[in-house]
Scaffold this active site. Structure first.
Site, mmCIF file in Angstrom:
data_model
loop_
_atom_site.group_PDB
_atom_site.id
_atom_site.type_symbol
_atom_site.label_atom_id
_atom_site.label_comp_id
_atom_site.label_asym_id
_atom_site.label_seq_id
_atom_site.Cartn_x
_atom_site.Cartn_y
_atom_site.Cartn_z
ATOM 1 N N ASP A 1 0.861 -1.185 0.000
ATOM 2 C CA ASP A 1 0.000 0.000 0.000
ATOM 3 C C ASP A 1 0.893 1.228 0.000
ATOM 4 O OD1 ASP A 1 -1.867 2.015 0.357
ATOM 5 O OD2 ASP A 1 -2.984 0.934 1.899
ATOM 6 N N ARG B 1 -0.172 4.286 -0.737
ATOM 7 C CA ARG B 1 -0.980 5.501 -0.645
ATOM 8 C C ARG B 1 -0.508 6.400 0.493
ATOM 9 N NH1 ARG B 1 -6.779 2.797 -0.415
ATOM 10 N NH2 ARG B 1 -5.563 1.458 0.963
#
Length: 170
Positions: free
Chosen positions: A123, A125
């Site tokens: 991830d 993000r």
């Protein structure tokens, strides 16, 4: 640091929202706002990342589109709230990473691990821009529409008071 570029009205199947368009020097981000949220507390807030498969191609392999729809329905029911839309396709890794990871996902590997299997982060993000947008819109506190503790942690680290988490179920 974000800059607000524009503001306008958008009619959706879940009511009328005001779109605020922001730019961080690399990417655009959007805040879809319903009702008055300035200086308000416990504002329903969905931080949502772009998903080409779910939003553009109507894929049934992820729940992105459904999460967005449920969030907009909950905001409409409450009469106020916002969705912050971030340009972070493929959990921040991009669409190429998503396409490369499909073979692993089809073997039953969870999406995050499938990204890692093809050389990307589980991830990648970053939700900092969402905190900046909430500060720019002068929201006092939010009730998050999420199941992602990383979103809550990032907002909290950047001075946003998260008073609770509401599941995205009707």
């Amino acid at each position: 640091m974000i800059v607000k570029l524009a503001e306008g009205t958008i009619k959706t199947k879940f009511g009328t929202f005001t779109e605020h368009l922001f730019y961080d020097g690399q990417k655009e981000s959007h805040a879809l706002v319903m009702g008055n949220i300035e200086d308000e507390e416990e504002v329903l807030c969905r931080v949502h990342s772009l998903c080409i498969f779910g939003h553009h191609f109507n894929s049934i392999e992820c729940d992105c589109r459904e999460q967005m729809e449920i969030s907009q329905q909950l905001i409409e029911k409450a009469g106020k709230g916002l969705v912050i839309w971030l340009n972070q396709e493929g959990k921040g890794n991009g669409h190429f990473a998503l396409m490369k990871s499909i073979a692993h996902k089809n073997k039953g590997v969870a999406q995050a691990e499938a990204y890692e299997a093809v050389g990307f982060k589980k991830d990648a993000r970053d939700f900092t821009v969402a905190a900046e947008i909430l500060n720019e819109l002068k929201v006092k506190s939010v009730r998050m529409l999420t199941n992602n503790p990383k979103k809550v942690a990032t907002l909290t680290e950047h001075g946003i008071e998260v008073v609770g988490i509401q599941k995205t179920e009707l």
